[in-house]
Design a protein around this motif. Structure first.
Motif, PDB file in Angstrom:
ATOM      1  N   PRO A  81      40.557  56.963  72.289  1.00 53.65           N
ATOM      2  CA  PRO A  81      39.879  57.447  73.504  1.00 53.65           C
ATOM      3  C   PRO A  81      38.397  57.064  73.490  1.00 53.65           C
ATOM      4  O   PRO A  81      37.704  57.235  72.485  1.00 53.65           O
ATOM      5  N   VAL A  82      37.921  56.556  74.583  1.00 55.67           N
ATOM      6  CA  VAL A  82      36.548  56.083  74.705  1.00 55.67           C
ATOM      7  C   VAL A  82      35.548  57.211  74.426  1.00 55.67           C
ATOM      8  O   VAL A  82      34.446  56.961  73.950  1.00 55.67           O
ATOM      9  N   GLU A  83      35.937  58.445  74.667  1.00 52.90           N
ATOM     10  CA  GLU A  83      35.042  59.578  74.446  1.00 52.90           C
ATOM     11  C   GLU A  83      34.613  59.691  72.982  1.00 52.90           C
ATOM     12  O   GLU A  83      33.576  60.271  72.673  1.00 52.90           O
ATOM     13  N   LEU A  84      35.405  59.140  72.063  1.00 54.41           N
ATOM     14  CA  LEU A  84      35.074  59.213  70.639  1.00 54.41           C
ATOM     15  C   LEU A  84      34.114  58.110  70.197  1.00 54.41           C
ATOM     16  O   LEU A  84      33.523  58.209  69.118  1.00 54.41           O
ATOM     17  N   TYR A  85      33.946  57.087  71.015  1.00 54.57           N
ATOM     18  CA  TYR A  85      33.053  55.977  70.658  1.00 54.57           C
ATOM     19  C   TYR A  85      31.626  56.494  70.529  1.00 54.57           C
ATOM     20  O   TYR A  85      31.117  57.230  71.365  1.00 54.57           O
ATOM     21  N   ASP A  86      30.976  56.122  69.426  1.00 50.69           N
ATOM     22  CA  ASP A  86      29.595  56.542  69.192  1.00 50.69           C
ATOM     23  C   ASP A  86      28.887  55.416  68.443  1.00 50.69           C
ATOM     24  O   ASP A  86      29.094  55.236  67.241  1.00 50.69           O
ATOM     25  N   LYS A  87      28.056  54.674  69.143  1.00 51.47           N
ATOM     26  CA  LYS A  87      27.408  53.512  68.531  1.00 51.47           C
ATOM     27  C   LYS A  87      26.452  53.908  67.410  1.00 51.47           C
ATOM     28  O   LYS A  87      26.062  53.077  66.603  1.00 51.47           O
ATOM     29  N   SER A  88      26.107  55.175  67.302  1.00 54.27           N
ATOM     30  CA  SER A  88      25.191  55.617  66.245  1.00 54.27           C
ATOM     31  C   SER A  88      25.916  56.422  65.169  1.00 54.27           C
ATOM     32  O   SER A  88      25.341  57.317  64.557  1.00 54.27           O
ATOM     33  N   ASN A  89      27.200  56.109  64.934  1.00 59.30           N
ATOM     34  CA  ASN A  89      27.961  56.798  63.892  1.00 59.30           C
ATOM     35  C   ASN A  89      28.823  55.812  63.109  1.00 59.30           C
ATOM     36  O   ASN A  89      30.024  56.003  62.925  1.00 59.30           O
ATOM     37  N   ALA A  90      28.192  54.777  62.611  1.00 55.95           N
ATOM     38  CA  ALA A  90      28.892  53.758  61.827  1.00 55.95           C
ATOM     39  C   ALA A  90      29.126  54.257  60.397  1.00 55.95           C
ATOM     40  O   ALA A  90      28.473  55.183  59.935  1.00 55.95           O
ATOM     41  N   LEU A  91      30.046  53.618  59.705  1.00 54.59           N
ATOM     42  CA  LEU A  91      30.232  53.870  58.278  1.00 54.59           C
ATOM     43  C   LEU A  91      29.175  53.081  57.514  1.00 54.59           C
ATOM     44  O   LEU A  91      29.001  51.888  57.745  1.00 54.59           O
ATOM     45  N   VAL A  92      28.470  53.758  56.619  1.00 58.90           N
ATOM     46  CA  VAL A  92      27.405  53.139  55.841  1.00 58.90           C
ATOM     47  C   VAL A  92      27.811  53.182  54.375  1.00 58.90           C
ATOM     48  O   VAL A  92      28.296  54.199  53.879  1.00 58.90           O
ATOM     49  N   TYR A  93      27.614  52.067  53.681  1.00 65.72           N
ATOM     50  CA  TYR A  93      28.050  51.892  52.298  1.00 65.72           C
ATOM     51  C   TYR A  93      26.861  52.043  51.351  1.00 65.72           C
ATOM     52  O   TYR A  93      25.834  51.392  51.519  1.00 65.72           O
ATOM     53  N   CYS A  94      26.990  52.908  50.331  1.00 68.29           N
ATOM     54  CA  CYS A  94      25.952  53.065  49.313  1.00 68.29           C
ATOM     55  C   CYS A  94      26.126  51.951  48.281  1.00 68.29           C
ATOM     56  O   CYS A  94      27.197  51.793  47.703  1.00 68.29           O
ATOM     57  N   VAL A 108      21.499  63.858  55.041  1.00 70.05           N
ATOM     58  CA  VAL A 108      20.418  63.757  56.018  1.00 70.05           C
ATOM     59  C   VAL A 108      20.875  62.670  56.983  1.00 70.05           C
ATOM     60  O   VAL A 108      20.903  61.496  56.616  1.00 70.05           O
ATOM     61  N   PRO A 109      21.281  63.051  58.191  1.00 70.20           N
ATOM     62  CA  PRO A 109      21.831  62.042  59.109  1.00 70.20           C
ATOM     63  C   PRO A 109      20.895  60.848  59.291  1.00 70.20           C
ATOM     64  O   PRO A 109      19.673  60.997  59.333  1.00 70.20           O
ATOM     65  N   LEU A 110      21.516  59.674  59.360  1.00 71.29           N
ATOM     66  CA  LEU A 110      20.760  58.425  59.487  1.00 71.29           C
ATOM     67  C   LEU A 110      20.615  58.067  60.959  1.00 71.29           C
ATOM     68  O   LEU A 110      21.607  57.840  61.647  1.00 71.29           O
ATOM     69  N   ALA A 111      19.387  58.029  61.443  1.00 73.98           N
ATOM     70  CA  ALA A 111      19.140  57.711  62.848  1.00 73.98           C
ATOM     71  C   ALA A 111      19.412  56.237  63.148  1.00 73.98           C
ATOM     72  O   ALA A 111      19.840  55.895  64.241  1.00 73.98           O
ATOM     73  N   VAL A 112      19.162  55.375  62.175  1.00 72.10           N
ATOM     74  CA  VAL A 112      19.397  53.936  62.350  1.00 72.10           C
ATOM     75  C   VAL A 112      20.159  53.406  61.143  1.00 72.10           C
ATOM     76  O   VAL A 112      20.105  53.982  60.059  1.00 72.10           O
ATOM     77  N   LEU A 113      20.850  52.298  61.352  1.00 72.97           N
ATOM     78  CA  LEU A 113      21.557  51.658  60.243  1.00 72.97           C
ATOM     79  C   LEU A 113      20.546  51.071  59.266  1.00 72.97           C
ATOM     80  O   LEU A 113      19.623  50.365  59.685  1.00 72.97           O
ATOM     81  N   PRO A 114      20.706  51.339  57.982  1.00 73.13           N
ATOM     82  CA  PRO A 114      19.774  50.743  57.017  1.00 73.13           C
ATOM     83  C   PRO A 114      20.022  49.246  56.889  1.00 73.13           C
ATOM     84  O   PRO A 114      21.155  48.786  56.979  1.00 73.13           O
ATOM     85  N   LEU A 121      21.832  59.867  49.422  1.00 73.50           N
ATOM     86  CA  LEU A 121      20.955  60.915  48.929  1.00 73.50           C
ATOM     87  C   LEU A 121      21.311  61.328  47.498  1.00 73.50           C
ATOM     88  O   LEU A 121      20.422  61.625  46.697  1.00 73.50           O
ATOM     89  N   LEU A 122      22.590  61.313  47.156  1.00 70.06           N
ATOM     90  CA  LEU A 122      22.993  61.657  45.787  1.00 70.06           C
ATOM     91  C   LEU A 122      22.405  60.664  44.784  1.00 70.06           C
ATOM     92  O   LEU A 122      21.868  61.054  43.746  1.00 70.06           O
ATOM     93  N   CYS A 123      22.495  59.392  45.090  1.00 67.73           N
ATOM     94  CA  CYS A 123      21.965  58.355  44.192  1.00 67.73           C
ATOM     95  C   CYS A 123      20.441  58.387  44.159  1.00 67.73           C
ATOM     96  O   CYS A 123      19.837  58.202  43.098  1.00 67.73           O
ATOM     97  N   GLN A 124      19.820  58.617  45.304  1.00 67.87           N
ATOM     98  CA  GLN A 124      18.365  58.720  45.349  1.00 67.87           C
ATOM     99  C   GLN A 124      17.885  59.877  44.473  1.00 67.87           C
ATOM    100  O   GLN A 124      16.920  59.740  43.712  1.00 67.87           O
ATOM    101  N   SER A 125      18.584  61.017  44.547  1.00 71.17           N
ATOM    102  CA  SER A 125      18.222  62.187  43.731  1.00 71.17           C
ATOM    103  C   SER A 125      18.430  61.905  42.250  1.00 71.17           C
ATOM    104  O   SER A 125      17.598  62.274  41.416  1.00 71.17           O
ATOM    105  N   ALA A 126      19.547  61.262  41.918  1.00 70.96           N
ATOM    106  CA  ALA A 126      19.829  60.937  40.518  1.00 70.96           C
ATOM    107  C   ALA A 126      18.768  59.979  39.966  1.00 70.96           C
ATOM    108  O   ALA A 126      18.314  60.142  38.826  1.00 70.96           O
TER     109      ALA A 126
END
Length: 145
Positions: A81-94, A108-114, A121-126
């Protein structure tokens, strides 16, 4: 486009995903990553999952390739369903721990794709804890000697 009944959906923390009745069948399944927090493998920014023209365009642009395994969706797969499309909710790989997160699921939600190498955040903290513990270890060695 087939009608999708609401009972075929399950709700997770930030979004809704369609259940796949073939999930329990390992034969022919694709080994894909999923969000480490909501366990959903859908990239909500992938237009080919939602829009027929985008999926057709993907196949047309790569018609020289005989290998259809390069595509996540087959041309015959149903569209979401098109209602689920969200251009600002991609899968991001650590790049450090190999976990994946939706942009909106990350701690911490990502406003833009890195761009380039990215650490969750887990790796950054470690990494920060590791850096902070190094001076303490050096002091202990100096005091012991």
């Amino acid at each position: 486009q087939p009608e999708v009944k609401q009972e075929n959906y399950k709700t997770c923390s930030n979004h809704t995903t369609q259940k796949n009745k073939d999930d329990d069948d390992d034969e022919g399944s694709v080994d894909i990553g999923a969000c480490s927090l909501c366990h959903c493998a859908l990239d909500y920014s992938d237009r080919a999952a939602f829009f027929k023209t985008d999926r057709e365009e993907d196949y047309e642009n790569n018609q020289d390739d005989d290998d259809d395994d390069d595509f996540f969706f087959r041309p015959t797969d149903p569209y979401l369903p098109v209602e689920l499309y969200d251009k600002s909710n991609a899968l991001v790989y650590c790049d450090d721990c190999d976990r994946m997160y939706h942009q909106k699921c990350h701690f911490v939600p990502l406003a833009v794709l890195p761009r380039g190498k990215w650490s969750c955040l887990l790796c950054q903290s470690a990494q920060k804890m590791k850096q902070q513990s190094k001076p303490v270890e050096k002091q202990k060695k100096t005091n012991a000697g």
